[in-house]
Motif scaffolding. Sequence first.
Motif, PDB file in Angstrom:
ATOM      1  N   PRO A   1     -24.623 -29.100  41.449  1.00 19.63           N
ATOM      2  CA  PRO A   1     -24.216 -27.729  41.141  1.00 19.63           C
ATOM      3  C   PRO A   1     -23.022 -27.292  41.985  1.00 19.63           C
ATOM      4  CG  PRO A   1     -26.209 -27.734  42.475  1.00 19.63           C
ATOM      5  CD  PRO A   1     -25.903 -29.162  42.137  1.00 19.63           C
ATOM      6  N   LEU A   2     -22.123 -26.560  41.371  1.00 21.34           N
ATOM      7  CA  LEU A   2     -20.962 -26.003  42.063  1.00 21.34           C
ATOM      8  C   LEU A   2     -21.065 -24.486  42.033  1.00 21.34           C
ATOM      9  CD1 LEU A   2     -18.063 -28.147  40.513  1.00 21.34           C
ATOM     10  CD2 LEU A   2     -19.270 -28.525  42.664  1.00 21.34           C
ATOM     11  N   ASP A   3     -20.884 -23.863  43.177  1.00 20.17           N
ATOM     12  CA  ASP A   3     -20.903 -22.403  43.223  1.00 20.17           C
ATOM     13  C   ASP A   3     -19.544 -21.821  42.890  1.00 20.17           C
ATOM     14  OD1 ASP A   3     -23.614 -21.984  43.872  1.00 20.17           O
ATOM     15  OD2 ASP A   3     -23.208 -22.473  45.962  1.00 20.17           O
ATOM     16  N   VAL A   4     -18.499 -22.554  43.232  1.00 15.65           N
ATOM     17  CA  VAL A   4     -17.133 -22.086  43.025  1.00 15.65           C
ATOM     18  C   VAL A   4     -16.317 -23.243  42.468  1.00 15.65           C
ATOM     19  CG1 VAL A   4     -15.059 -21.191  44.151  1.00 15.65           C
ATOM     20  CG2 VAL A   4     -17.303 -20.473  44.965  1.00 15.65           C
ATOM     21  N   LEU A   5     -15.472 -22.947  41.498  1.00 14.95           N
ATOM     22  CA  LEU A   5     -14.543 -23.957  40.990  1.00 14.95           C
ATOM     23  C   LEU A   5     -13.223 -23.787  41.727  1.00 14.95           C
ATOM     24  CD1 LEU A   5     -15.177 -23.743  37.135  1.00 14.95           C
ATOM     25  CD2 LEU A   5     -16.240 -25.244  38.816  1.00 14.95           C
ATOM     26  N   ASP A   6     -12.932 -24.724  42.589  1.00 16.22           N
ATOM     27  CA  ASP A   6     -11.672 -24.717  43.311  1.00 16.22           C
ATOM     28  C   ASP A   6     -11.165 -26.150  43.383  1.00 16.22           C
ATOM     29  OD1 ASP A   6     -13.189 -25.940  45.319  1.00 16.22           O
ATOM     30  OD2 ASP A   6     -13.291 -24.162  46.549  1.00 16.22           O
ATOM     31  N   PRO A   7      -9.918 -26.348  43.777  1.00  8.31           N
ATOM     32  CA  PRO A   7      -9.378 -27.704  43.787  1.00  8.31           C
ATOM     33  C   PRO A   7     -10.218 -28.687  44.609  1.00  8.31           C
ATOM     34  CG  PRO A   7      -7.597 -26.136  44.022  1.00  8.31           C
ATOM     35  CD  PRO A   7      -8.886 -25.344  44.121  1.00  8.31           C
ATOM     36  N   GLU A   8     -10.780 -28.236  45.723  1.00  8.24           N
ATOM     37  CA  GLU A   8     -11.562 -29.117  46.582  1.00  8.24           C
ATOM     38  C   GLU A   8     -12.854 -29.570  45.899  1.00  8.24           C
ATOM     39  OE1 GLU A   8     -10.396 -26.049  47.677  1.00  8.24           O
ATOM     40  OE2 GLU A   8      -8.654 -26.953  48.633  1.00  8.24           O
ATOM     41  N   SER A   9     -13.586 -28.639  45.291  1.00  7.25           N
ATOM     42  CA  SER A   9     -14.850 -29.022  44.654  1.00  7.25           C
ATOM     43  C   SER A   9     -14.597 -29.844  43.388  1.00  7.25           C
ATOM     44  CB  SER A   9     -15.695 -27.781  44.331  1.00  7.25           C
ATOM     45  OG  SER A   9     -15.056 -26.953  43.387  1.00  7.25           O
ATOM     46  N   LEU A  10     -13.574 -29.516  42.645  1.00  7.31           N
ATOM     47  CA  LEU A  10     -13.272 -30.258  41.421  1.00  7.31           C
ATOM     48  C   LEU A  10     -12.748 -31.663  41.718  1.00  7.31           C
ATOM     49  CD1 LEU A  10     -11.703 -27.364  39.337  1.00  7.31           C
ATOM     50  CD2 LEU A  10     -13.911 -28.468  38.938  1.00  7.31           C
ATOM     51  N   ALA A  11     -12.116 -31.850  42.865  1.00  7.40           N
ATOM     52  CA  ALA A  11     -11.599 -33.171  43.229  1.00  7.40           C
ATOM     53  C   ALA A  11     -12.727 -34.179  43.456  1.00  7.40           C
ATOM     54  CB  ALA A  11     -10.726 -33.070  44.480  1.00  7.40           C
ATOM     55  N   GLN A  12     -13.942 -33.688  43.675  1.00 13.36           N
ATOM     56  CA  GLN A  12     -15.081 -34.566  43.962  1.00 13.36           C
ATOM     57  C   GLN A  12     -15.771 -35.090  42.704  1.00 13.36           C
ATOM     58  OE1 GLN A  12     -15.575 -35.325  47.228  1.00 13.36           O
ATOM     59  NE2 GLN A  12     -13.783 -34.024  47.533  1.00 13.36           N
ATOM     60  N   ILE A  13     -15.380 -34.595  41.531  1.00 15.44           N
ATOM     61  CA  ILE A  13     -16.078 -34.959  40.289  1.00 15.44           C
ATOM     62  C   ILE A  13     -15.086 -35.428  39.230  1.00 15.44           C
ATOM     63  CG2 ILE A  13     -17.989 -33.359  40.724  1.00 15.44           C
ATOM     64  CD1 ILE A  13     -16.689 -31.427  38.766  1.00 15.44           C
ATOM     65  N   ASP A  14     -15.600 -36.133  38.218  1.00 13.73           N
ATOM     66  CA  ASP A  14     -14.740 -36.540  37.102  1.00 13.73           C
ATOM     67  C   ASP A  14     -15.168 -35.900  35.791  1.00 13.73           C
ATOM     68  OD1 ASP A  14     -17.057 -37.978  36.896  1.00 13.73           O
ATOM     69  OD2 ASP A  14     -16.100 -39.885  36.471  1.00 13.73           O
ATOM     70  N   ARG A  15     -16.397 -35.359  35.744  1.00 10.88           N
ATOM     71  CA  ARG A  15     -16.896 -34.662  34.551  1.00 10.88           C
ATOM     72  C   ARG A  15     -17.558 -33.362  34.985  1.00 10.88           C
ATOM     73  NH1 ARG A  15     -20.707 -39.099  32.236  1.00 10.88           N
ATOM     74  NH2 ARG A  15     -20.997 -39.270  34.456  1.00 10.88           N
ATOM     75  N   LEU A  16     -17.364 -32.323  34.177  1.00 13.69           N
ATOM     76  CA  LEU A  16     -17.916 -31.012  34.481  1.00 13.69           C
ATOM     77  C   LEU A  16     -18.620 -30.469  33.259  1.00 13.69           C
ATOM     78  CD1 LEU A  16     -18.078 -28.552  36.449  1.00 13.69           C
ATOM     79  CD2 LEU A  16     -15.926 -27.778  35.453  1.00 13.69           C
ATOM     80  N   LEU A  17     -19.830 -29.998  33.455  1.00 13.78           N
ATOM     81  CA  LEU A  17     -20.608 -29.368  32.395  1.00 13.78           C
ATOM     82  C   LEU A  17     -20.784 -27.898  32.770  1.00 13.78           C
ATOM     83  CD1 LEU A  17     -22.458 -29.435  29.877  1.00 13.78           C
ATOM     84  CD2 LEU A  17     -24.318 -30.128  31.412  1.00 13.78           C
ATOM     85  N   LEU A  18     -20.237 -27.008  31.948  1.00 15.65           N
ATOM     86  CA  LEU A  18     -20.390 -25.570  32.150  1.00 15.65           C
ATOM     87  C   LEU A  18     -21.276 -25.046  31.023  1.00 15.65           C
ATOM     88  CD1 LEU A  18     -16.718 -24.465  32.958  1.00 15.65           C
ATOM     89  CD2 LEU A  18     -18.630 -24.594  34.540  1.00 15.65           C
ATOM     90  N   VAL A  19     -22.475 -24.588  31.371  1.00 20.48           N
ATOM     91  CA  VAL A  19     -23.412 -24.071  30.381  1.00 20.48           C
ATOM     92  C   VAL A  19     -23.635 -22.593  30.671  1.00 20.48           C
ATOM     93  CG1 VAL A  19     -25.708 -24.266  29.400  1.00 20.48           C
ATOM     94  CG2 VAL A  19     -24.544 -26.315  30.209  1.00 20.48           C
TER      95      VAL A  19
END
Length: 92
Positions: A37-55
């Motif tokens: 789970p991500l609390d905030v979408l920022d460049p640092e948190s997004l750099a750690q993943i390759d796929r994102l599911l927003l529900v």
Amino acid sequence: LPLYRAPESSVAEALAAQSVRHHWVRAVLEKRGTLEPLDVLDPESLAQIDRLLLVQPRALTAAENVALDTWVRAGGNVLLAADPLLVGEPRF
């Protein structure tokens, strides 16, 4: 969908909810991969993943929208599931 956190009406209810069974959708998703789970979408948190599911995401800030757009344009993959008719009755 309360995959990680359901709305709680009090601190006591939130603490008691730690032992509650998770939503069935979470169990299905976890069979196919690890959820983070991500609390905030920022460049640092997004750099750690390759796929994102927003529900049913909350409203994103302007900075989060820019970070998400930049991440997708750089090759990130996102699946956004948003249904204005998918609502739940709050317990409070």
